[in-house]
Enzyme design. Structure first.
Site, PDB file in Angstrom:
ATOM      1  N   VAL A  11       0.829  -1.210   0.000  1.00 43.17           N
ATOM      2  CA  VAL A  11       0.000   0.000   0.000  1.00 43.17           C
ATOM      3  C   VAL A  11       0.864   1.261   0.000  1.00 43.17           C
ATOM      4  O   VAL A  11       0.652   2.184  -0.789  1.00 43.17           O
ATOM      5  CB  VAL A  11      -0.960   0.002   1.210  1.00 43.17           C
ATOM      6  N   LEU A 157      -7.293  -0.416  -2.756  1.00 44.83           N
ATOM      7  CA  LEU A 157      -6.615  -0.967  -3.933  1.00 44.83           C
ATOM      8  C   LEU A 157      -6.506  -2.483  -3.839  1.00 44.83           C
ATOM      9  O   LEU A 157      -6.529  -3.060  -2.749  1.00 44.83           O
ATOM     10  CB  LEU A 157      -5.236  -0.332  -4.115  1.00 44.83           C
ATOM     11  N   GLY A 260     -14.066 -21.689  -5.587  1.00 42.07           N
ATOM     12  CA  GLY A 260     -12.662 -22.062  -5.772  1.00 42.07           C
ATOM     13  C   GLY A 260     -12.075 -22.561  -4.477  1.00 42.07           C
ATOM     14  O   GLY A 260     -12.747 -23.273  -3.708  1.00 42.07           O
ATOM     15  N   CYS A 267      -5.271  -9.490   3.303  1.00 40.63           N
ATOM     16  CA  CYS A 267      -6.362  -8.640   3.794  1.00 40.63           C
ATOM     17  C   CYS A 267      -7.599  -9.422   4.247  1.00 40.63           C
ATOM     18  O   CYS A 267      -7.951  -9.376   5.430  1.00 40.63           O
ATOM     19  CB  CYS A 267      -6.754  -7.627   2.721  1.00 40.63           C
ATOM     20  N   LYS A 330      -3.369 -14.812  -5.441  1.00 40.29           N
ATOM     21  CA  LYS A 330      -4.154 -14.569  -6.653  1.00 40.29           C
ATOM     22  C   LYS A 330      -3.188 -14.187  -7.765  1.00 40.29           C
ATOM     23  O   LYS A 330      -2.006 -13.932  -7.489  1.00 40.29           O
ATOM     24  CB  LYS A 330      -5.200 -13.488  -6.420  1.00 40.29           C
ATOM     25  N   ARG A 337       0.961 -14.323   1.354  1.00 43.94           N
ATOM     26  CA  ARG A 337       0.413 -14.352   2.716  1.00 43.94           C
ATOM     27  C   ARG A 337      -0.966 -15.014   2.712  1.00 43.94           C
ATOM     28  O   ARG A 337      -1.823 -14.646   1.905  1.00 43.94           O
ATOM     29  CB  ARG A 337       0.327 -12.918   3.274  1.00 43.94           C
TER      30      ARG A 337
HETATM   31  N1  LIG Z   1      -1.971  -5.243   0.521  1.00 43.38           N
HETATM   32  C1  LIG Z   1      -3.163  -4.840   0.146  1.00 43.38           C
HETATM   33  O1  LIG Z   1      -3.669  -5.228  -0.905  1.00 43.38           O
HETATM   34  C2  LIG Z   1      -3.950  -3.883   1.001  1.00 43.38           C
HETATM   35  C3  LIG Z   1      -5.085  -3.260   0.465  1.00 43.38           C
HETATM   36  C4  LIG Z   1      -5.798  -2.372   1.263  1.00 43.38           C
HETATM   37  C5  LIG Z   1      -5.404  -2.144   2.577  1.00 43.38           C
HETATM   38  N2  LIG Z   1      -4.313  -2.784   3.081  1.00 43.38           N
HETATM   39  C6  LIG Z   1      -3.923  -2.497   4.451  1.00 43.38           C
HETATM   40  O2  LIG Z   1      -2.792  -1.622   4.408  1.00 43.38           O
HETATM   41  C7  LIG Z   1      -1.873  -1.911   5.469  1.00 43.38           C
HETATM   42  C8  LIG Z   1      -0.515  -2.220   4.902  1.00 43.38           C
HETATM   43  O3  LIG Z   1      -0.618  -3.387   4.120  1.00 43.38           O
HETATM   44  P1  LIG Z   1       0.564  -3.850   3.154  1.00 43.38           P
HETATM   45  O4  LIG Z   1       0.078  -5.039   2.427  1.00 43.38           O
HETATM   46  O5  LIG Z   1       1.075  -2.687   2.395  1.00 43.38           O
HETATM   47  O6  LIG Z   1       1.658  -4.290   4.239  1.00 43.38           O
HETATM   48  P2  LIG Z   1       3.183  -4.668   3.987  1.00 43.38           P
HETATM   49  O7  LIG Z   1       3.518  -5.687   4.982  1.00 43.38           O
HETATM   50  O8  LIG Z   1       3.422  -4.951   2.541  1.00 43.38           O
HETATM   51  O9  LIG Z   1       3.949  -3.303   4.315  1.00 43.38           O
HETATM   52  C9  LIG Z   1       3.995  -2.733   5.580  1.00 43.38           C
HETATM   53  C10 LIG Z   1       5.350  -2.064   5.740  1.00 43.38           C
HETATM   54  O10 LIG Z   1       5.346  -1.314   6.964  1.00 43.38           O
HETATM   55  C11 LIG Z   1       6.645  -1.391   7.513  1.00 43.38           C
HETATM   56  N3  LIG Z   1       6.603  -1.026   8.934  1.00 43.38           N
HETATM   57  C12 LIG Z   1       6.024  -1.699   9.960  1.00 43.38           C
HETATM   58  N4  LIG Z   1       6.194  -1.026  11.104  1.00 43.38           N
HETATM   59  C13 LIG Z   1       6.890   0.090  10.812  1.00 43.38           C
HETATM   60  C14 LIG Z   1       7.392   1.176  11.581  1.00 43.38           C
HETATM   61  N5  LIG Z   1       7.191   1.231  12.890  1.00 43.38           N
HETATM   62  N6  LIG Z   1       8.055   2.162  10.950  1.00 43.38           N
HETATM   63  C15 LIG Z   1       8.289   2.099   9.615  1.00 43.38           C
HETATM   64  N7  LIG Z   1       7.837   1.092   8.830  1.00 43.38           N
HETATM   65  C16 LIG Z   1       7.163   0.103   9.429  1.00 43.38           C
HETATM   66  C17 LIG Z   1       7.066  -2.833   7.262  1.00 43.38           C
HETATM   67  O11 LIG Z   1       8.479  -2.980   7.349  1.00 43.38           O
HETATM   68  C18 LIG Z   1       6.515  -3.038   5.848  1.00 43.38           C
HETATM   69  O12 LIG Z   1       7.479  -2.742   4.860  1.00 43.38           O
HETATM   70  C19 LIG Z   1      -2.514  -3.054   6.261  1.00 43.38           C
HETATM   71  O13 LIG Z   1      -3.258  -2.525   7.307  1.00 43.38           O
HETATM   72  C20 LIG Z   1      -3.447  -3.700   5.235  1.00 43.38           C
HETATM   73  O14 LIG Z   1      -4.533  -4.354   5.837  1.00 43.38           O
HETATM   74  C21 LIG Z   1      -3.572  -3.637   2.330  1.00 43.38           C
END
Ligand SMILES: NC(=O)c1ccc[n+]([C@@H]2O[C@H](COP(=O)([O-])OP(=O)(O)OC[C@H]3O[C@@H](n4cnc5c(N)ncnc54)[C@H](O)[C@@H]3O)[C@@H](O)[C@H]2O)c1
Length: 440
Positions: A11, A157, A260, A267, A330, A337
């Protein structure tokens, strides 16, 4: 505008890159130094179609920066997005350790007024909790706590189409306490809403909850179809017909009605758990959402049981070679994950099968998890050599029209377990495969 993004994952990186691309100065921060070092060398930590071009364009043009140094990034930023991960803890609740860590750090270093925006998926109350932590930090340093305001801006997204989703959103949801904060975010997002202003302003609690509600609805649709697919198998109906007939009703629609192996990813599984946890905490049990989770688990188990039954029971799986197509949760992402493939591989390894796997982009991540317990292949056909069956787990495009003659020659036994219903059962029978799909 100068913007800071804390958490440079799926994100954070997409958000940072897209906001830099409209002319903002964006600083992406992460605690993971290897990730930041690689980004500064032009190496992306994730696979997301189209992202590399935007990142390289904006770093070259000095609008997009990567650092571990939050203080440097945050100095004079007008907006700071929190995009850190919020995984499940042991109870199923969202683990807010990362969010709280960032809030504490900000409280200790902020000098100038700022709008803090929670973009991570967080339970109701979290955005105000962030505000309280940061304001306490400011007060401890005799600074004006009202120089900080907060907003919730959940992200919708989808991995695989994240750039398109960010640039052309269905809706941009913001929850704010002050109209000027909503205005500021509207200004930031307006380049992405030229065709249609889809900016929705609401209170913070509604904004936080609507993300969970959306994901729970999507999970429920998938689980509903998976339950129907189980019934289809018992009564001799075809889930593909059921889906079309249901989906053509405009009140239902065709999206997210595919039976499926169930939902996975970073998420849906965790958000369903976090929502049911919140329901219990509030003494408002969410029976439907709990059932969606249960059905999702059952669906994977049933699929595994069918494979085991084919080999004549658990003891007979030992020593069998199993080929697996698709590891990511997917297509078009390298995210593994909570992927159904991980569940299946672990179970099959536990039964002492030998697993050969291929995925177009997720092998690097899978190798970190399984190391040499799985044989990773360079292409989908290489997996099939000497395998007693093929299991299709992820519906990558390149698996949709394969060379069936070649597949039959390579497999020791022409057996396919298709967890994504990619092929016609009639055609597969004609070609001489033992073909098992879902709900047909
Ligand atoms: N991945 C998706 O498709 C998606 C879509 C919508 C919402 N979200 C939400 O967005 C959030 C992030 O998801 P993601 O998939 O991008 O996670 P991710 O694990 O890919 O990225 C999170 C990042 O945050 C960093 N981080 C953690 N603690 C930190 C800190 N204290 N200081 C600096 N960096 C730190 C981690 O090192 C990591 O690189 C989650 O809450 C998720 O539910 C994800």
């Amino acid at each position: 505008m100068k913007i800071t993004i804390v958490g440079t994952g799926y994100v954070g990186l997409v958000t940072g890159a897209c906001l830099a691309d409209t002319g903002n100065e964006v600083w992406c921060v992460d605690k993971n130094s290897e990730k930041i070092d690689n980004l500064n060398k032009g190496i992306l930590p994730i696979y997301e179609p189209g992202l590399d071009i935007i990142v390289s364009r904006n770093t070259k043009d000095n609008r997009l920066f990567f650092t571990n140094d939050l203080a440097k990034a945050i100095a004079n930023s007008e907006i700071c997005f929190l995009t850190v991960d919020t995984p499940s803890n042991d109870t199923g609740a969202a683990d807010l350790t990362n969010v709280v860590a960032v809030a504490n750090a900000l409280g200790e270093m902020l000098q100038t007024p700022i709008l803090l925006v929670t973009k991570s998926t967080v339970p109701v109350g979290t955005t105000l909790k962030v505000k309280k932590i940061v304001q306490t930090g400011l007060q401890n340093r005799s600074l004006d706590p009202t120089s900080v305001s907060v907003a919730s801006n959940p992200e919708f997204l989808k991995e695989g189409t994240a750039i398109q989703d960010f640039r052309y959103p269905d809706r941009v949801v913001v929850g704010t306490e002050r109209s000027q904060d909503a205005q500021k975010l509207h200004e930031l997002y307006s380049p992405f809403m030229r065709k249609q202003d889809c900016f929705l302003v609401m209170d913070i609690a509604s904004s936080e909850l609507c993300k969970y509600a959306s994901n729970a609805m999507l999970a429920t649709r998938i689980s509903f179809m998976n339950e129907m697919s189980q019934l289809c198998e018992k009564v001799g109906a075809d889930i593909a017909h059921i889906r079309t007939a249901m989906g053509w009703d405009p009140r239902i629609g065709t999206h997210f009605l595919y039976a499926g192996l169930g939902y996975g990813g970073s998420c849906l599984p965790k958000d369903v758990l976090a929502l049911t946890h919140l329901g219990k905490e509030m003494e408002t049990p969410l029976y439907l959402v709990e059932a969606a989770d249960q059905t999702n688990g059952n669906q994977r188990e049933r699929f595994l049981n069918r494979i085991v039954a084919h080999f004549g029971g658990k003891n007979n799986v030992k020593g069998k070679t199993v080929a697996l197509w698709g590891i990511s949760f997917k297509p078009e992402t390298d995210d593994i994950r909570q992927a159904p493939a991980i569940f299946l591989i672990e179970k099959l390894l536990g039964l002492k099968a030998m697993v050969k796997a291929f995925d177009p982009v997720a092998i690097q991540n899978a190798r970190k998890l399984f190391e040499d317990r799985v044989t990773f292949c360079n292409n989908n056909y290489a997996c099939l050599e000497g395998a007693d069956c093929l299991i299709i787990v992820t519906e990558w495009n390149e698996f949709r029209s394969p060379n069936f003659t070649k597949m039959k020659q390579l497999l020791t036994n022409p057996v396919i377990f298709d967890g994504r219903n990619l092929y016609s059962p009639e055609k597969m029978r004609e070609l001489g495969f033992d073909y098992f799909s879902i709900g047909r």
